[in-house]
Design a protein around this motif. Structure first.
Motif, mmCIF file in Angstrom:
data_model
loop_
_atom_site.group_PDB
_atom_site.id
_atom_site.type_symbol
_atom_site.label_atom_id
_atom_site.label_comp_id
_atom_site.label_asym_id
_atom_site.label_seq_id
_atom_site.Cartn_x
_atom_site.Cartn_y
_atom_site.Cartn_z
ATOM 1 N N SER A 85 0.861 -1.194 0.000
ATOM 2 C CA SER A 85 0.000 0.000 0.000
ATOM 3 C C SER A 85 0.888 1.232 0.000
ATOM 4 C CB SER A 85 -0.900 0.021 1.243
ATOM 5 O OG SER A 85 -0.122 0.300 2.389
ATOM 6 N N GLY A 86 0.277 2.375 -0.236
ATOM 7 C CA GLY A 86 1.032 3.622 -0.179
ATOM 8 C C GLY A 86 1.567 3.854 1.223
ATOM 9 N N MET A 87 0.732 3.565 2.202
ATOM 10 C CA MET A 87 1.146 3.776 3.592
ATOM 11 C C MET A 87 2.312 2.869 3.964
ATOM 12 S SD MET A 87 0.535 5.894 5.757
ATOM 13 C CE MET A 87 1.508 5.974 7.241
ATOM 14 N N TYR A 111 -0.283 13.654 4.575
ATOM 15 C CA TYR A 111 -1.330 12.647 4.761
ATOM 16 C C TYR A 111 -1.401 12.275 6.247
ATOM 17 C CZ TYR A 111 -3.596 8.125 3.651
ATOM 18 O OH TYR A 111 -4.441 7.062 3.566
ATOM 19 N N GLU A 154 5.139 16.697 1.220
ATOM 20 C CA GLU A 154 3.994 16.287 0.399
ATOM 21 C C GLU A 154 3.505 17.553 -0.288
ATOM 22 O OE1 GLU A 154 0.958 13.742 2.255
ATOM 23 O OE2 GLU A 154 -0.555 14.806 1.079
ATOM 24 N N SER A 158 -2.568 16.742 0.270
ATOM 25 C CA SER A 158 -3.739 16.171 -0.407
ATOM 26 C C SER A 158 -5.078 16.569 0.214
ATOM 27 C CB SER A 158 -3.620 14.651 -0.458
ATOM 28 O OG SER A 158 -3.614 14.135 0.845
ATOM 29 N N ASP A 183 6.215 12.793 -1.114
ATOM 30 C CA ASP A 183 4.995 12.061 -1.471
ATOM 31 C C ASP A 183 4.457 12.745 -2.721
ATOM 32 O OD1 ASP A 183 2.361 11.136 -1.727
ATOM 33 O OD2 ASP A 183 2.113 10.884 0.437
ATOM 34 N N THR A 185 2.119 11.711 -4.863
ATOM 35 C CA THR A 185 0.897 11.040 -5.316
ATOM 36 C C THR A 185 -0.029 11.957 -6.106
ATOM 37 O OG1 THR A 185 1.035 9.570 -3.393
ATOM 38 C CG2 THR A 185 -1.082 9.668 -4.516
ATOM 39 N N SER A 205 1.362 6.670 -3.801
ATOM 40 C CA SER A 205 0.284 5.765 -3.464
ATOM 41 C C SER A 205 -0.278 5.343 -4.825
ATOM 42 C CB SER A 205 -0.783 6.458 -2.612
ATOM 43 O OG SER A 205 -1.937 5.638 -2.603
ATOM 44 N N THR A 207 -2.341 3.235 -5.387
ATOM 45 C CA THR A 207 -3.782 3.118 -5.162
ATOM 46 C C THR A 207 -4.580 4.199 -5.893
ATOM 47 O OG1 THR A 207 -3.162 2.402 -2.930
ATOM 48 C CG2 THR A 207 -5.466 3.003 -3.259
ATOM 49 N N LYS A 208 -3.976 5.381 -6.045
ATOM 50 C CA LYS A 208 -4.694 6.541 -6.567
ATOM 51 C C LYS A 208 -4.650 6.552 -8.101
ATOM 52 C CE LYS A 208 -5.202 7.237 -2.244
ATOM 53 N NZ LYS A 208 -4.310 7.978 -1.371
ATOM 54 N N LEU A 217 -4.955 -1.657 -3.557
ATOM 55 C CA LEU A 217 -4.025 -0.818 -2.801
ATOM 56 C C LEU A 217 -2.613 -1.245 -3.157
ATOM 57 C CD1 LEU A 217 -6.406 -1.228 -0.053
ATOM 58 C CD2 LEU A 217 -5.058 0.836 0.214
ATOM 59 N N LEU A 218 -1.770 -0.270 -3.445
ATOM 60 C CA LEU A 218 -0.371 -0.551 -3.776
ATOM 61 C C LEU A 218 0.433 0.733 -3.584
ATOM 62 C CD1 LEU A 218 1.114 -3.107 -5.023
ATOM 63 C CD2 LEU A 218 1.132 -1.849 -7.172
ATOM 64 N N TRP A 338 -8.908 8.530 -3.572
ATOM 65 C CA TRP A 338 -9.115 9.366 -4.760
ATOM 66 C C TRP A 338 -8.292 8.808 -5.907
ATOM 67 C CZ3 TRP A 338 -4.412 12.095 -5.722
ATOM 68 C CH2 TRP A 338 -3.536 12.183 -4.624
HETATM 69 C C1 PLP Z 1 -3.841 7.669 0.001
HETATM 70 C C2 PLP Z 1 -2.572 8.351 0.253
HETATM 71 C C3 PLP Z 1 -1.482 7.681 0.802
HETATM 72 C C4 PLP Z 1 -1.577 6.252 1.262
HETATM 73 O O1 PLP Z 1 -1.855 5.387 0.233
HETATM 74 P P1 PLP Z 1 -2.621 3.968 0.470
HETATM 75 O O2 PLP Z 1 -2.260 3.256 -0.777
HETATM 76 O O3 PLP Z 1 -4.069 4.297 0.597
HETATM 77 O O4 PLP Z 1 -2.040 3.359 1.691
HETATM 78 C C5 PLP Z 1 -0.315 8.366 0.948
HETATM 79 N N1 PLP Z 1 -0.194 9.657 0.584
HETATM 80 C C6 PLP Z 1 -1.224 10.343 0.063
HETATM 81 C C7 PLP Z 1 -1.028 11.753 -0.320
HETATM 82 C C8 PLP Z 1 -2.443 9.719 -0.107
HETATM 83 O O5 PLP Z 1 -3.471 10.404 -0.589
#
Ligand code: PLP
Length: 389
Positions: A85-87, A111, A154, A158, A183, A185, A205, A207-208, A217-218, A338
């Motif tokens: 996941s991103g986290m 975040y 970041e 976000s 970050d 993303t 992330s 995921t977005k 999630l990645l 998102w």
């Molecule tokens: C969603 C998000 C993350 C974490 O990503 P996940 O894949 O949901 O764990 C990290 N940074 C930002 C800016 C995000 O929006």
């Protein structure tokens, strides 16, 4: 050749059937825990840590490697590693570089789970956490101490969308031997090239926008040459595993990212401009609008804007009043995350020490999806009438 062209290519290893290669456009989905060795000699080499091939399912199977290589092409840098996941990408990066006694500086618009991990977990390992303003630039100098190891940025944040002066920060950080992590993303590697701005480590992330379909999630971390060896070693020791199917989908996402992002960008900009003309709206918070306090920085460093932005209302509405607006929306779903095809809405308060954009107002955040702009505008329009009285 452009990166967006290079990512659209055939993979080059195929099975053969009837003496002919099975030339699918997409790579096979390798999955497995056990990977067989050809011989006992190979096995002994694996035991000794010098086997050049893949030893085990956590050893980055070819599908994962293909995604990581494609992302390095997009983002630059020397090496990329995928995370579940991103986290997970963020926490592993911080754990890889922060040591007991170090200070880590984190941007206050990061975040929330990033800040939470720093405050609640990193401090348990005797890592000191310092908050830096959301729109920090050359004033980073005032926050760096002798034990500062890493700066986490970041940009834009976000939820509140402040922009940091990344080149000013990385220049000072380099001189002081401090690692910078971004970050990235919101912009994706298509709209911000972190390594050109001097950043050492960039994370996504996935995921977005890269995955783009809200079905996985990645995360991914890309590092420059200087930190590549250390990060690769850490990743190996931690035995991180990113699921094959998710890496496959993310690789597919990279191929359509540019087209999707262009739609998100255009529709979000149109909505932002339209919202600015509405009586009930106070501020529209979007880095590509001239009214944004760091618009000049955005223009200098970014190649485009994505589909996530925010606005505030002129009046302070109660939750009951806001519910009338939110629940009236037909196309905007109420939900976290998102970057996907569906438009989403969230609301929150984000008190910042350096309170630039938002003061203590409720910030309404829109994730503009792939729906038609006019439909989205009409949806907001009819929902806003629920607040007018
Ligand atoms: C969603 C998000 C993350 C974490 O990503 P996940 O894949 O949901 O764990 C990290 N940074 C930002 C800016 C995000 O929006």
């Amino acid at each position: 050749m452009k990166k967006t062209t290079r990512v659209i290519r055939q993979h080059d290893s195929y099975d053969e059937i009837g003496g002919k290669k099975v030339r699918t456009l997409n790579p096979p989905r390798y999955s497995g825990s056990t990977i067989l060795f050809d011989s006992y000699e190979d096995f002994l080499q694996a035991n000794a840590g010098s086997y050049p091939g893949v030893c085990y399912g956590t050893d980055r199977l070819p599908t994962q490697r293909a995604f990581e290589e494609a992302l390095v092409e997009f983002e630059g840098g020397a090496l990329c590693r995928a995370f579940p996941s991103g986290m997970s990408a963020i926490t592993h990066t911080l754990l890889a570089f922060a040591r007991s006694g170090d200070q880590v500086l984190v941007c206050e618009n990061s975040y929330f789970p990033t800040l939470n991990f720093c405050r609640k977990i990193l401090t348990q390992y005797d890592v000191e956490i310092g908050l830096i303003p959301a729109a920090v630039g050359a004033d980073i100098e005032n926050y760096i101490k002798d034990n500062t190891r890493l700066i986490f940025l970041e940009s834009p944040g976000s939820n509140t969308f402040e922009i940091q002066d990344i080149p000013a920060i990385t220049q000072i950080a380099k001189a002081r031997n401090v690692i910078t992590v971004l970050d990235n993303t919101w912009a994706t590697p298509l709209y911000l090239q972190p390594f050109e701005l001097g950043v050492d480590i960039s994370m996504q992330s996935v995921t977005k926008y890269i995955s783009g379909h809200s079905d996985l999630l990645l995360g991914a971390v890309t590092v420059n040459q200087q930190y590549a060896r250390q990060f690769a070693k850490f990743y190996r020791i931690m035995e991180v595993h990113a699921a094959t199917d998710d890496c496959y989908q993310a690789l597919r996402g990279l191929k359509t990212l540019a087209v999707r992002l262009r739609h998100h960008e255009k529709a979000a900009l149109k909505l932002a401009h339209w919202l600015q003309t509405q009586n009930l709206i106070d501020k529209v918070i979007h880095p590509a609008l001239e009214s944004h306090p760091q618009h000049a920085l955005w223009k200098r460093d970014f190649k485009g804007s994505s589909g996530l932005f925010a606005f505030t209302f002129t009046r302070d509405y109660s939750d009951t009043e806001l519910a009338a607006f939110m629940n009236a929306l037909q196309l905007f779903g109420i939900g976290y995350s998102w970057g996907g095809f569906k438009s989403l809405i969230t609301a929150g308060c984000y008190p910042r020490k350096a309170g630039l954009v938002t003061a203590n107002k409720t910030v309404i955040r829109l994730n503009v999806g792939l729906e038609d702009y006019e439909d989205l505008r009409e949806d907001l329009k009819q929902a806003l009438t629920r607040l007018a009285c």
